[in-house]
Structures are given as structure tokens and as C-alpha cells.
Scaffold this active site. Sequence first.
Site, PDB file in Angstrom:
ATOM      1  N   LYS A 157       0.830  -1.192   0.000  1.00 53.90           N
ATOM      2  CA  LYS A 157       0.000   0.000   0.000  1.00 53.90           C
ATOM      3  C   LYS A 157       0.870   1.249   0.000  1.00 53.90           C
ATOM      4  O   LYS A 157       2.035   1.134   0.370  1.00 53.90           O
ATOM      5  CB  LYS A 157      -0.917  -0.001   1.220  1.00 53.90           C
ATOM      6  CG  LYS A 157      -0.161  -0.218   2.546  1.00 53.90           C
ATOM      7  CD  LYS A 157      -0.483   0.770   3.589  1.00 53.90           C
ATOM      8  CE  LYS A 157       0.218   2.078   3.472  1.00 53.90           C
ATOM      9  NZ  LYS A 157       1.225   2.378   4.479  1.00 53.90           N
ATOM     10  N   HIS A 187      -0.482  -4.627   6.574  1.00 46.33           N
ATOM     11  CA  HIS A 187       0.142  -5.438   7.633  1.00 46.33           C
ATOM     12  C   HIS A 187      -0.629  -5.383   8.956  1.00 46.33           C
ATOM     13  O   HIS A 187      -0.448  -6.225   9.812  1.00 46.33           O
ATOM     14  CB  HIS A 187       1.623  -5.083   7.804  1.00 46.33           C
ATOM     15  CG  HIS A 187       1.887  -3.823   8.553  1.00 46.33           C
ATOM     16  ND1 HIS A 187       1.815  -2.582   7.981  1.00 46.33           N
ATOM     17  CD2 HIS A 187       2.229  -3.604   9.843  1.00 46.33           C
ATOM     18  CE1 HIS A 187       2.103  -1.667   8.874  1.00 46.33           C
ATOM     19  NE2 HIS A 187       2.356  -2.257  10.026  1.00 46.33           N
ATOM     20  N   LYS A 191      -1.542  -8.425  12.421  1.00 44.63           N
ATOM     21  CA  LYS A 191      -1.227  -8.299  13.853  1.00 44.63           C
ATOM     22  C   LYS A 191      -2.086  -9.265  14.641  1.00 44.63           C
ATOM     23  O   LYS A 191      -3.286  -9.360  14.416  1.00 44.63           O
ATOM     24  CB  LYS A 191      -1.450  -6.855  14.325  1.00 44.63           C
ATOM     25  CG  LYS A 191      -0.440  -5.877  13.727  1.00 44.63           C
ATOM     26  CD  LYS A 191      -0.552  -4.511  14.362  1.00 44.63           C
ATOM     27  CE  LYS A 191       0.251  -3.477  13.606  1.00 44.63           C
ATOM     28  NZ  LYS A 191       1.599  -3.244  14.102  1.00 44.63           N
ATOM     29  N   HIS A 249      -4.934   1.189   7.001  1.00 43.54           N
ATOM     30  CA  HIS A 249      -4.922   0.571   8.327  1.00 43.54           C
ATOM     31  C   HIS A 249      -6.131   0.965   9.184  1.00 43.54           C
ATOM     32  O   HIS A 249      -6.802   0.117   9.755  1.00 43.54           O
ATOM     33  CB  HIS A 249      -3.661   0.945   9.102  1.00 43.54           C
ATOM     34  CG  HIS A 249      -2.375   0.638   8.385  1.00 43.54           C
ATOM     35  ND1 HIS A 249      -2.205  -0.461   7.594  1.00 43.54           N
ATOM     36  CD2 HIS A 249      -1.186   1.300   8.349  1.00 43.54           C
ATOM     37  CE1 HIS A 249      -0.967  -0.476   7.101  1.00 43.54           C
ATOM     38  NE2 HIS A 249      -0.330   0.594   7.540  1.00 43.54           N
TER      39      HIS A 249
HETATM   40  C1  BG6 Z   1       3.060   1.826   7.493  1.00 46.30           C
HETATM   41  C2  BG6 Z   1       3.154   3.296   7.211  1.00 46.30           C
HETATM   42  O1  BG6 Z   1       2.106   1.230   6.655  1.00 46.30           O
HETATM   43  O2  BG6 Z   1       2.708   1.616   8.835  1.00 46.30           O
HETATM   44  C3  BG6 Z   1       4.169   3.934   8.138  1.00 46.30           C
HETATM   45  O3  BG6 Z   1       3.536   3.508   5.864  1.00 46.30           O
HETATM   46  C4  BG6 Z   1       3.875   3.600   9.573  1.00 46.30           C
HETATM   47  O4  BG6 Z   1       4.203   5.346   7.946  1.00 46.30           O
HETATM   48  C5  BG6 Z   1       3.649   2.111   9.766  1.00 46.30           C
HETATM   49  O5  BG6 Z   1       4.979   4.037  10.351  1.00 46.30           O
HETATM   50  C6  BG6 Z   1       3.140   1.814  11.159  1.00 46.30           C
HETATM   51  O6  BG6 Z   1       3.118   0.439  11.365  1.00 46.30           O
HETATM   52  P1  BG6 Z   1       3.246  -0.178  12.821  1.00 46.30           P
HETATM   53  O7  BG6 Z   1       3.032  -1.636  12.630  1.00 46.30           O
HETATM   54  O8  BG6 Z   1       4.636   0.163  13.287  1.00 46.30           O
HETATM   55  O9  BG6 Z   1       2.186   0.486  13.634  1.00 46.30           O
END
Ligand code: BG6
Length: 493
Positions: A157, A187, A191, A249
Site C-alpha cells: 500500500k 500489515h 497483527k 490501516h
Molecule cells: C506503514 C506506514 O504502513 O505503517 C508507516 O507507511 C507507519 O508510515 C507504519 O509508520 C506503522 O506500522 P506499525 O506496525 O509500526 O504500527
Amino acid sequence: LVLPPCDFTVFGGTGDLALRKLLPGLYEQERRRQLPAGTRIVGVSRSELDDTGYRDLVTQALFDHVAEDHLEAGALHRLTSRLRHLTLDAHSPEDWDRLHGILKSDLVITTGTDTPAPDDRNRVFYLAVASDLFGPICDRLDDLGLVTPQCRVVLEKPIGSDLTSSRRVNDAVGRVFEERQIFRIDHYLGKESVQNLLVTRFANVFLEPIWNSRWVDHVQITVAETLGVGDRGDYYDRAGALRDMVQNHLLQLLCLVAMEPPTHVGGAAEASEDAVRDEKLKVLRALAPLTGREVDRNTVRGQYTSYGAELGHPSTTETFVALRAEVQNWRWAGVPFYLRTGKRMARQESTIEVVFKEPPHAMFPHSDGVTTPNRLTIRMQPDEGMQLHLTAKHPGPGGIRLHPASLDLTYEDAFEERSPEPYERLLMDVMRGIPTLFMRRDEVEAAWGWVEPILAQWQDTALEPVRYHPGTHGPAAAARLLARDRRFWQENA
Ligand code: BG6
């Protein structure tokens, strides 16, 4: 399940994502001996690196990003001996031929001898590059005859930067790969705590009867980071927080909170792949559109004060977004969903708060003490777990004193197993060909369809982001967004 050997090709093989997440994820699989025998990993990038240089780069990245007690010499050796690097200039036919040469040969890893490959290898093409390159890369792979029915392509993404460009990218990839071969990764869906949200909701009976507008006052979803943009400024400054975090997300989390029970979750049957995705899509389609003046009223756009200095030039890109959304359906009518995300905030915290209504009858009007509404806190990070906030009687003789109390579930205490990292889990699903935790094209486009009018209004009104100081909870306007509804953000210490 014994998987056939896999050729895992990462476009963007020396990039931030590959080194910080993908290769550590593959390493963890290697450590648990889950990578199919004969698997090869090919990093593709413009960097002038040979295989040895790439192995050194990846080894360093593993030392930097894998937990110290997981670093094992044997697993490191096994993983790095699977690695190859290809320097690729996308305009050079010779470079593409070299990729073809690698993937059409059967490298005997230990000796480095190439022999012809059997055609039943799984091929995964991971596109960790800007999405306008997805189409051209897929076309080249197709021209080279590298796309077979057992191939899969993983798209990072954001896919596109608005609905039109997202459709264009999806069309281009869709001309080469069938939808069942396309894995659009988010992602957050990998989780543990996010998957546990589904289990908590649907493998128990006590929540579902109160999971609706009759009992839920509102929902808050916060994804706060302490990090700034770091060296991803180039990408981030073009994207901003709405495209980088909310479109994917945060909206995915909202869907999992709000969706109706799917007929099943998990399992290999094709029907179950779509069961969850169908329900998420219905939520996206039920989101009340925010357009024009509603955008002004229901969104906050912020930027931390040192962003321009970090970036090296002034910018009007947002690093913080807060917004108020509503899901217009029977279950959620009138229940606000407040979303916020930002960089350089006070704490790293990803949480979902489901705040319930007050009891219908105040039975303890003369009690000494406080009642606070029931609240379910789902902590995705740090300290994955859940907390159910209740009101209890403060022990002691005399009158009744009410006191806040909570039931706590911390995964680390409750389970001995370590939670796998999201990429580790999702990469395994790609190799196994299980798409449930990946976004379908219609979901991505529905999410863009909702986000786009917000972007348009910000652009039409040339809305400058409001500044906030690093290390805070974001701009005061975000607090006002809730204060207006007589609510406040739950700040968990
Ligand atoms: C990513 C974003 O998808 O997710 C980033 O592009 C962000 O900017 C990250 O820092 C956050 O992921 P997590 O798993 O660390 O909360």
C-alpha cells in the site's frame, strides 16, 4: 502441508520495507524451518550490489531488526545462502533477461550451479516499490513468460493515490494476474491482536448482544507513533497521513470492529476467504460520505512543527489526521467512530476503544465515588492485550462507594508463545496461497472512494495543516472534535 519450493522476488529489495520487515519476517520463518525446501529469495533493486554485497547488507539488517535472542548462526547462514541480488534498470532489456535467467534456472544453493528449473515452483513477486511501477513490472514479467498459474503478486500500500489512480493500477495488474493471485497487503491485518479482535467478538457470546448502537456510545481508533518520517520523506511527503494510514490501516480496523458476523473466519475453503472480506466491504460502503463542509467540520489535519526541518524543505503535507465517521446501518446508526493517527506523538500506541453507554437507570445516586462508562480497550501495541473497564464497589463498611476497576488480559502473561510479527505471518499466507487477510480490489477502491472527497475538500480549500508540537497528543483541534460531542480521547498512560 508440504509446500513446493518458492522463488520469492522482492522488487525494492534494498528498500526500507524489505530490510526492516520483509527479510526479518522471512528470517523468522527460516528459524522455525517453515520456508519450503529449495526456496530462493531474489532482491531486485537499482543498487550496484552483487550477491555477496546483498548478503552482507541483509545480514546487517537482520542484526538491526531481529530480536537478539532470535539471532542464530545456523538460521542466518541458511537464509543468507538463499539470497541473490539483481541490479535492475527497468529500461534495460538485458537486466530483465537476467531476471528471467535467474528464475528459469534451478540454482543449487550450496554450490551455486544453475540447472533448469522445474516449472512447478511457486513464484512470489513482492512489489515493495511505488504503485505506479506495479503495472509496468507486471507487464515485463508477463512478456518474459514468468507468470504461471502458481505465481502470486504482493502489492504494498498505498495502491494509487486516489480512486482513479488506484483503479488504473488495479487494472494494469489485473491484466496480468487473476484476482486470486493478487495479494494486497495491509500489515495491520497480520497483527495478532487484530485477528484476536475477530475471535473476541465472534468466539464469545457476551459481546455481540451489546455490540450495537443501543449499548455502544462511540468507538475510538488511535494509531499514534513517536517516530517522525525519518528517511522516508520522499514517499511520505507525497502521501501524508490520510493516504498512508487512514485509507488502509485505520479503515480496516474500523471494518473489523463494525462488521457483521461473517459465516466463517479462516479455513482453506474459497468461501471463507471472501466471508470476512464481504462483510468488511459492506461496512466501507455504509460509511457516511464526508464531503464539502462536512469535511471541514469532521476532520482535523495536523503537522508536527519540526516536520519541514526534518524533511529539508517547507511542506503542507499532514502528519496527523483526526476525523469523525459514521457507519450508516441498522447496527451503528448514530454511533460516532473517531479515528486519529499521527507521527511524533507523545506515545507509541495503537488502540481501539469501545466506549459503552451509561446504565439506563442510576441505581446508586447517593453513592460516594465515581461511575465511568464501561469501556473495552483493545491494545494492538505496545503490550498487546485487552482491558475491560468496569465499575466496582470499593471495599469497606458503610455506604456504597463506586470505584473504577478493570479486567486485564495481557498476551505476554497469558500465552507463552511469542506473537509473530505481522509480515512474518502474512508472508506465510502468501506462500500458502491464503488470501483472507489481504484486501480485495473492491475493498481498496471503496476505501479510496470514501477518502477521496476529504482529500478533494482539503485541496479545494487549500487547507493548511494545524501545527502541533512533537511529543504531544496532536493539535488541540482534535480534542475539540470530541469535546463538541461532550466526549474526550481516552489517553491510556
Ligand atoms: C506503514 C506506514 O504502513 O505503517 C508507516 O507507511 C507507519 O508510515 C507504519 O509508520 C506503522 O506500522 P506499525 O506496525 O509500526 O504500527
